[in-house]
Scaffold this motif. Structure first.
Motif, short mmCIF file in Angstrom:
data_model
loop_
_atom_site.label_atom_id
_atom_site.label_comp_id
_atom_site.label_asym_id
_atom_site.label_seq_id
_atom_site.Cartn_x
_atom_site.Cartn_y
_atom_site.Cartn_z
N ASP A 66 -4.52 10.46 7.31
CA ASP A 66 -5.43 9.35 7.51
C ASP A 66 -4.88 8.12 6.77
OD1 ASP A 66 -8.67 8.89 8.16
OD2 ASP A 66 -7.83 7.60 6.61
N LEU A 110 -7.24 -0.93 6.22
CA LEU A 110 -8.30 -1.90 5.86
C LEU A 110 -7.79 -2.91 4.83
CD1 LEU A 110 -11.49 0.37 5.74
CD2 LEU A 110 -10.76 -1.17 7.56
N HIS A 111 -7.02 -2.43 3.86
CA HIS A 111 -6.45 -3.36 2.87
C HIS A 111 -5.51 -4.36 3.53
CE1 HIS A 111 -7.13 -0.50 -0.81
NE2 HIS A 111 -8.21 -1.14 -0.44
N ARG A 113 -1.70 4.78 14.51
CA ARG A 113 -2.95 5.22 15.17
C ARG A 113 -4.16 4.57 14.51
NH1 ARG A 113 -4.29 10.91 13.38
NH2 ARG A 113 -5.20 9.70 11.69
N LEU A 144 -1.06 15.94 13.55
CA LEU A 144 0.15 16.39 14.25
C LEU A 144 0.44 17.84 13.87
CD1 LEU A 144 2.34 13.20 13.80
CD2 LEU A 144 1.00 13.81 15.79
N THR A 170 -4.56 2.79 -3.56
CA THR A 170 -4.05 3.85 -2.67
C THR A 170 -2.97 4.68 -3.38
OG1 THR A 170 -2.53 2.20 -1.75
CG2 THR A 170 -4.53 2.66 -0.50
N THR A 224 -6.80 5.09 6.80
CA THR A 224 -7.90 4.12 6.90
C THR A 224 -7.85 3.09 5.77
OG1 THR A 224 -9.31 5.79 7.93
CG2 THR A 224 -10.42 3.89 6.94
N THR A 225 -7.73 3.55 4.54
CA THR A 225 -7.78 2.60 3.42
C THR A 225 -6.59 1.64 3.46
OG1 THR A 225 -6.72 4.26 2.04
CG2 THR A 225 -9.09 4.09 1.88
N GLN A 226 -5.43 2.15 3.79
CA GLN A 226 -4.24 1.30 3.84
C GLN A 226 -4.41 0.23 4.91
OE1 GLN A 226 -4.25 4.62 3.71
NE2 GLN A 226 -3.10 5.14 1.87
N GLU A 230 0.83 -1.21 0.00
CA GLU A 230 0.00 0.00 0.00
C GLU A 230 0.85 1.25 0.00
OE1 GLU A 230 -3.32 -0.18 -0.18
OE2 GLU A 230 -3.02 -2.34 -0.34
N THR A 274 2.63 17.29 19.36
CA THR A 274 1.43 16.48 19.49
C THR A 274 0.38 17.26 20.26
OG1 THR A 274 2.89 14.59 19.69
CG2 THR A 274 0.60 14.20 20.19
N ARG A 318 -4.38 0.75 15.10
CA ARG A 318 -4.98 0.44 16.40
C ARG A 318 -6.49 0.65 16.36
NH1 ARG A 318 -4.16 3.96 21.76
NH2 ARG A 318 -4.99 2.51 23.27
N LYS A 319 -6.89 1.71 15.68
CA LYS A 319 -8.32 2.05 15.60
C LYS A 319 -9.11 0.94 14.93
CE LYS A 319 -11.06 5.72 13.45
NZ LYS A 319 -10.90 6.94 12.65
N TYR A 320 -8.52 0.35 13.88
CA TYR A 320 -9.25 -0.67 13.12
C TYR A 320 -8.75 -2.09 13.44
CZ TYR A 320 -10.96 3.35 10.54
OH TYR A 320 -11.55 4.54 10.20
N ASP A 321 -8.08 -2.24 14.58
CA ASP A 321 -7.67 -3.57 15.07
C ASP A 321 -6.75 -4.33 14.12
OD1 ASP A 321 -9.13 -3.34 17.46
OD2 ASP A 321 -10.98 -3.92 16.43
N ARG A 330 3.11 10.23 19.41
CA ARG A 330 2.38 10.86 18.31
C ARG A 330 1.22 9.98 17.83
NH1 ARG A 330 8.15 12.24 15.58
NH2 ARG A 330 8.59 14.11 16.78
#
Lengths: 401, 291
Positions: free
Chosen positions: A218, A224-225, A248, B212, B260, A220-222, A210, B120, A251-254, A274
């Protein structure tokens, strides 16, 4: 008439005087950038623009070494005078900065370049002008390869970093499926070149690859893939800010690790902070070419040196990236002797052997055939809120694993 | 299905930030006919004001947001008074170049205290995420969506029912006409800049925990906000909001279902397509001149 006879005589006398003056001045001005009491060294790096966040800390580390050398009496009676130029991480500006350092400031040598693309753009100028060049922290392989008499580095090149990552992954048990998230630029491509080459060997399969853009906020897409591809391990070839964004969202999407990063994210505690806390950096590893985490005994002397000359700088791993090159330059200047010439300096550089690299993990070794002075790295991870070194490979007998 | 909904929610969350940036751009453009290329830096300034209030004055997130909005508004008014008032009647390219200069200046100034590190800014809520109908979403994203929607409604009411809002609309229609009926257009310009900067500063405080903090953080948001404003029609407040959401959702769906590799530029492809079909944007109206 008498007046005309005086003229040639005076001219002859003047020429003789100038020749004598020139002859007397010759030893001190024998080489560009060298006087009786100074050696002028050029430095360039990103002091403005988005990458200046890394430019100042890296340059300041090298400057601290030069200042300490001067305070200790200098080199063979001469003090190092550093002239700094800004390249803003832009190839056009880096070329202009280097040309200015060479033709207007008449520097003896140049120690600089933290952005791969911008630094590579200066390589031909250094070679054409026959100016010794020690790369500061840029890692693109083709800056220092093929070997050229005038170009040196003590920062592990990108391919070395990529190979180290895959070597570590191969030493991990039950890892077969590899996911990758990466930037697309010179820096990342150099690392990906060796990562891809190493992954082509049997035993590992890339199940997701990816792209994460620079300045992405963000992932998210990376994530999820990658999650859908069920990798056993994820390599992330990103800069620190984007690495934090990726972790980040992982972790959010496990999305579970292990996550293996490059030496661009060596400061794992910063990365964790961060990304939202230590929990976001669980099972995260990164290559490191400094001897120990900031605050560890291995870094105490270098940290003290940095704080002495730059008390306002917050010590971070990048603060030490320029120091090893500065130590190599100082050592070669010293060994080149009092009659300093570029040839003597280059000969000294090419005979650097087992030189302690200050905060770097390696010992510096340079030969006429190899100008990449430091190749050794180690792997770091976080345990109980602290960075620990794992060595070069994963090992079940290592107490930290 | 969950992935589609996850992408939509993430797209709306990012899009709400783009919408806030687009709102600020549209307000200035409507009033002074200039694209404010320094709006990303106003966002950055707002983020650093909030960060400073949070870190050095130990104000809670909510109060640091208020501080950023108020000081951001003041900054906007000062910029208008110092940098724009004297050149307000110049060609719009001159005005645009002034905003480019401002952008460079503001980034340079920010680098003096904040240029050596990535900072941060903690989010408004401690919880990392909440799960709604099986979709994980961060409370910070929920707050951003709510703020964008609330601001859109508040701006609608402001322009519709307040005296200052009506004066702004009058000035936007014709400056000379507004002056003839006694409106102090200088005050209107300053108020517009203040309002746009307040929205930009709020966007900065909302964006900072996600992106950030560093002096160049505004550039990416400016590009996306600009795309949203163009898509919406550049003179339309509802268009800016809708455009922002569309840009956010399109780039998520493109990254999720296509690749992507071109995710960041996907929104711009859509904009080119939309402008090809509807050159004035989704909510724009073609300017008519009576002859």
């Amino acid at each position: 008439m008498k007046r005309y006879r005086i003229l040639p005589t005076s001219a002859l006398a003047l020429c003789a005087a100038l020749a004598l003056m020139g002859a007397r001045a010759a030893p001190a001005a024998a080489e560009e950038g060298v006087t009786a009491d100074t050696i002028r060294v050029g430095m360039f790096g990103p002091l403005t623009g988005p990458v200046s966040i890394y430019g100042y800390p890296i340059n300041d580390g090298a400057l601290a070494v030069y200042k300490a050398t001067n305070d200790a009496g200098g080199i063979n009676g001469r003090k190092i005078e550093v002239i700094q130029e800004d390249d803003a991480c832009d190839p056009a500006k880096s070329r202009a900065a280097v040309k200015k350092l060479i033709s207007r400031d008449h520097v003896f040598a140049i120690h600089g370049g933290s952005c791969s693309g911008a630094t590579f753009a200066t390589r031909d100028t250094m070679i054409d002008e026959e100016v010794p060049f020690m790369v500061m922290a840029a890692t693109l392989d083709k800056i220092s390869l093929p070997v050229n008499r005038y170009v040196y580095t003590t920062t592990p090149p990108g391919t070395s970093d990529g190979a180290e990552i895959v070597r570590f992954i191969r030493s991990m048990p039950n890892v077969k499926r590899v996911g990758i998230v990466r930037h697309v630029d010179e820096w990342a491509n150099a690392k990906m070149e060796s990562i891809n080459a190493s992954l082509e060997q049997p035993g590992l399969t890339v199940v997701a690859n990816e792209v994460l853009d620079r300045n992405a906020t963000d992932a998210t897409t990376q994530v999820l893939h990658l999650k859908a591809a069920k990798p056993d391990v994820v390599i992330f070839v990103t800069y620190p800010a984007e690495g934090a964004v990726f972790l980040r969202d992982a972790r959010k999407y496990d999305l579970a690790g292990p996550f293996i990063g490059t030496n661009g994210v060596t400061d794992l505690l910063d990365l964790a902070q961060r990304a939202g806390g230590l929990n976001a950096a669980t099972d995260v590893y990164a290559t490191a070419f400094v001897a120990g985490p900031v605050g560890s005994p291995a870094m105490a002397a270098s940290t003290a040196l940095l704080k002495k000359y730059y008390p306002d700088d917050r010590p971070q791993s990048v603060s030490f990236y320029g120091m090893s090159g500065a130590y190599a330059v100082v050592d070669a200047l010293r060994r080149a002797g009092p009659n300093l010439t570029r040839k003597a300096f280059l000969d000294a550089l090419e005979s650097t052997k087992n030189l302690p690299a200050g905060p770097a993990f390696c010992k510096i070794n340079i030969t006429p055939e190899n100008h990449q002075g430091c190749l050794a790295q180690q792997m770091w991870t976080l345990r109980d809120g602290k960075i620990v070194a794992l060595g070069e490979t994963w090992s079940p007998t290592n107490p930290t694993n | 299905m969950v992935n589609l909904l996850t992408l939509l929610v993430a797209g709306l969350a990012n899009g709400s930030l783009y919408a806030l940036v687009a709102l600020g751009l549209v307000l200035i453009y409507k009033t002074q006919d200039v694209v404010n290329f320094a709006h990303g830096e106003i966002l950055m300034a707002g983020a650093f004001i909030g960060f400073s209030a949070y870190t050095f004055l130990h104000l809670p997130y909510g109060w640091s947001l208020v501080a950023a909005v108020l000081l951001g508004g003041l900054l906007g008014a000062v910029i208008e008074r110092v940098a724009f008032r004297r050149v307000a009647n110049q060609h719009h390219i001159t005005l645009a170049m002034v905003t480019v200069g401002l952008s460079v200046l503001m980034k340079g100034l920010a680098r003096i205290p904040f240029g050596r590190d990535i900072n941060t800014y903690p989010p408004a809520f401690k919880a990392d995420r909440v799960v709604l109908w099986g979709i994980p979403i961060s409370p910070q994203h929920l707050l951003t969506i709510a703020m964008a929607a609330s601001l859109a409604v508040a701006l609608y009411l402001f322009f519709r029912f307040t005296a200052l809002g009506k004066k702004m609309r009058a000035t936007q229609q014709t400056i000379v006409g507004a002056q003839l009926v006694g409106i102090n257009t200088g005050n209107v310009f300053a108020s517009t800049w203040a309002l746009a900067a307040m929205i930009g500063a709020a966007a900065g405080v909302l964006a900072a925990p996600l992106s950030l903090l560093y002096p160049d953080m505004g550039t990416n948001f400016l590009l996306k906000g600009f795309a949203a404003a163009v898509l919406g029609g550049f003179e339309s407040v509802p268009g800016a909001i809708v455009g922002g959401f569309i840009v956010g959702v399109v780039e998520m769906l493109f990254g999720g279902f296509v690749s992507t590799v071109f995710q960041q530029v996907s929104a711009f492809f859509i904009i080119i397509l939309v402008l090809f079909l509807k050159p004035d944007g989704l909510f724009g109206r073609r300017a008519l001149a009576r002859v």
